[in-house]
Each structure stands twice: as C-alpha cells, then as structure tokens.
Design a protein around this motif. Structure first.
Motif, PDB file in Angstrom:
ATOM      1  N   GLY A  34      16.259  -1.343  81.997  1.00 52.52           N
ATOM      2  CA  GLY A  34      15.978  -1.925  81.410  1.00 52.52           C
ATOM      3  C   GLY A  34      15.198  -2.279  79.694  1.00 52.52           C
ATOM      4  N   PHE A  35      15.811  -0.747  79.557  1.00 48.44           N
ATOM      5  CA  PHE A  35      15.365  -0.574  78.062  1.00 48.44           C
ATOM      6  C   PHE A  35      16.416  -0.587  77.550  1.00 48.44           C
ATOM      7  N   GLY A  36      17.757  -0.193  77.763  1.00 52.41           N
ATOM      8  CA  GLY A  36      18.949  -0.372  76.817  1.00 52.41           C
ATOM      9  C   GLY A  36      19.910   0.753  78.237  1.00 52.41           C
ATOM     10  N   VAL A  37      20.620   1.301  76.879  1.00 52.00           N
ATOM     11  CA  VAL A  37      22.274   2.442  78.195  1.00 52.00           C
ATOM     12  C   VAL A  37      21.958   3.307  78.017  1.00 52.00           C
ATOM     13  N   HIS A  38      22.016   4.640  78.589  1.00 56.54           N
ATOM     14  CA  HIS A  38      21.740   5.667  77.741  1.00 56.54           C
ATOM     15  C   HIS A  38      22.871   6.890  78.565  1.00 56.54           C
ATOM     16  N   ALA A  39      22.819   7.655  77.975  1.00 56.54           N
ATOM     17  CA  ALA A  39      24.537   8.352  78.705  1.00 56.54           C
ATOM     18  C   ALA A  39      23.845   9.517  79.217  1.00 56.54           C
ATOM     19  N   TYR A  55      18.953   8.252  75.124  1.00 55.88           N
ATOM     20  CA  TYR A  55      18.884   7.012  74.959  1.00 55.88           C
ATOM     21  C   TYR A  55      19.199   6.758  74.058  1.00 55.88           C
ATOM     22  N   LEU A  56      20.305   5.909  74.498  1.00 57.72           N
ATOM     23  CA  LEU A  56      21.316   5.287  73.167  1.00 57.72           C
ATOM     24  C   LEU A  56      21.062   3.775  72.176  1.00 57.72           C
ATOM     25  N   SER A  64      14.259   7.598  70.022  1.00 61.25           N
ATOM     26  CA  SER A  64      13.668   8.174  70.418  1.00 61.25           C
ATOM     27  C   SER A  64      12.833   7.311  71.709  1.00 61.25           C
ATOM     28  N   ILE A  65      11.917   7.585  72.658  1.00 65.63           N
ATOM     29  CA  ILE A  65      12.084   6.414  73.667  1.00 65.63           C
ATOM     30  C   ILE A  65      10.538   7.037  75.053  1.00 65.63           C
ATOM     31  N   SER A  66       9.850   6.955  75.146  1.00 66.10           N
ATOM     32  CA  SER A  66       9.172   7.666  75.742  1.00 66.10           C
ATOM     33  C   SER A  66       9.278   8.039  77.470  1.00 66.10           C
TER      34      SER A  66
END
Length: 271
Positions: A213-218, A143-144, A171-173
């Motif tokens: 929905g949380f943001g952007v990911h790699a 999670y970026l 950090s994210i669950s």
C-alpha cells in the motif's frame, strides 16, 4: 339505634377484625420474612473489597467500605422492589441481558473444563490443516518509492548486478528485515498483498517489484522454514480455545432444544 348496634357482639368482632387487619397491613407483618431479609456476608464484603482494589489499586478505608456496603444494600432493596412491581416484564434490555446470562450458564460447564491431552490430540487430528505450522520467511526489503514497474525492475536489475541497494532506498518507517516471520506477521506492517507476493518468491537474488500500500519494494528472500504438522505443545492454547468454543456451542444448543421441548410455541404464518 346506634347505641344498640354498638352493644352487639358481632359488631365488636368485626371491628376488632378490621383493627387487626389494619395493623398487619400497616406493619407488613403478613409478608414472607425471608423475602425481606438481606444478609451482607463475609464473602460479599470480600467481593466489594476486591472490586475496589481492582479499580483503585488500594484497599478501601472503613468509610469507603461502609459506603460500598450501603450501596450494595440499596441496590438489593431496589432490585427486589422492582421485581415486586413487575418492572422486569416486557423490557427488551432486561430480556436480552437475562438471555445472555442464561446462554453463558448453559455453556459454563465446557468453558471451565480441563480437557486431557488425548482429547486435544483427537481434536487436532480432526482438523489437521487448521493447526499446521505455516512457513516462516527471512527477508530483506528496500523501499523504492511510488514508481512504475518498469523503472523498479530496472533498479532491481542494477542491484543484482552489484550496485549498492542503499542508492535506491527511499526513507520509510518499515522494517528493513524480518526473520522467521509468518505470513500474518508480514501482513501487519506491509499488508496482505505484500505478504502474498513474498510466499511466491524463491531465495537468492533481489526480486520484484513487490507492491504494498506504500508503493513498490525490492525483496531478497534469504531463507524459508517450511510449514509442518504441529505438535500439540506448539498450538496447545489455540486447540484448547477451539475445543471449548465448539463444546460450548453444542452445549448451548442442546440446552435450548431441551427448553423448547417444554413449550408449546405458535408463530403467526407458520403451520
């Protein structure tokens, strides 16, 4: 004159008839005995006990059982008296409840049917795409955060160049990895949009930015198990459920058609 009338045999007969009528009216002995008989049998008592155990996780005491039986009798008495008074007529709640029960009864035969493997296989063959096993994905995600696409792309390029991904991880669950996950299983934590983007990835390098929905990911896709035609044992319960649902619907519609054929129906405004 009055004394003369009291000596008339006809007056005696009519008076006796009135007394007999009054007796039968007062005692209700002209009622159908079967309609006023209430029998709480062993099966009824067993049902009451089973319901109690289901609710309270223990058997009822004798006093509790007696109370349940008395309540059962009271309900049956009031039920019958309500029918005698016609309280079931023109009540939309009762009408809807009886409609629902009749529809349930009309579909009960198929609901309890135990179809053979041949019947289920024929049903599967009729809808092959519905029962195909979906592809399964193995991946790792970082999670970026809530950053723009250009910044995310820059970080992903650095990760592919050898920079430790932990340096960019926020950090994210959410699960960092999923193994043998279908699209629906990916959607549950990450959302449908994220799952749809996973389906388009190729295994190997870090890819992205992949948005949720949380943001952007790699995301690094490490494996794909291709979808395939299912064997009956892979999806048996789903096939049984669908076969029964279709059969129930057909059975209910046939029953309704048979009922309608017996009625003369007119609707205002319809020819």
């Amino acid at each position: 004159m009055f004394r003369k009338l009291t000596r008339e045999p006809l007056i005696h007969f009519l008076g006796g008839a009135l007394l007999v009528f009054g007796f039968f009216w007062a005692t209700g002995t002209n009622r159908d005995p079967a309609d006023y008989a209430i029998n709480v049998g062993d099966s009824d008592i067993a049902r009451l006990k089973a319901t109690w155990v289901q609710n309270f996780r223990r058997a009822p005491t004798q006093d509790e059982l007696d109370s349940l039986i008395d309540q059962e009798i009271a309900e049956e008495i009031y039920y019958r008296e309500a029918l005698r008074l016609g309280l079931d007529k023109n009540d939309p709640v009762i009408r809807r409840r009886l409609y629902t029960k009749m529809r349930f009864i009309d579909g009960e035969e198929t609901a309890n049917a135990d179809p053979s493997d041949a019947v289920l296989q024929e049903w599967m063959d009729k809808y092959p795409n519905k029962y195909a096993l979906k592809p399964l994905y193995d991946f790792t995600q970082i999670y970026l955060g809530q950053i723009d696409s250009a910044d995310a792309k820059k970080r992903i390029d650095q990760m592919n160049a050898g920079i430790d991904p932990a340096k960019f991880a926020q950090s994210i669950s959410l699960p960092a990895t999923l193994t043998q996950a279908s699209s629906s299983e990916i959607s549950r934590p990450f959302g449908d949009r994220f799952a749809g983007q996973i389906e388009a990835l190729k295994p190997g390098a870090w890819r992205g930015p992949i948005t949720s929905g949380f943001g952007v990911h790699a995301v690094k896709l490490t494996g794909i198990t291709p979808g395939k035609k299912a064997a009956l044992n892979d999806v048996r319960q789903q096939v049984v459920n669908d076969w029964r649902a279709d059969g129930q619907a057909a059975q209910k519609e046939k029953a309704l058609s048979d009922y309608r054929a017996q009625y003369e129906i007119t609707v205002a405004g319809r020819p």
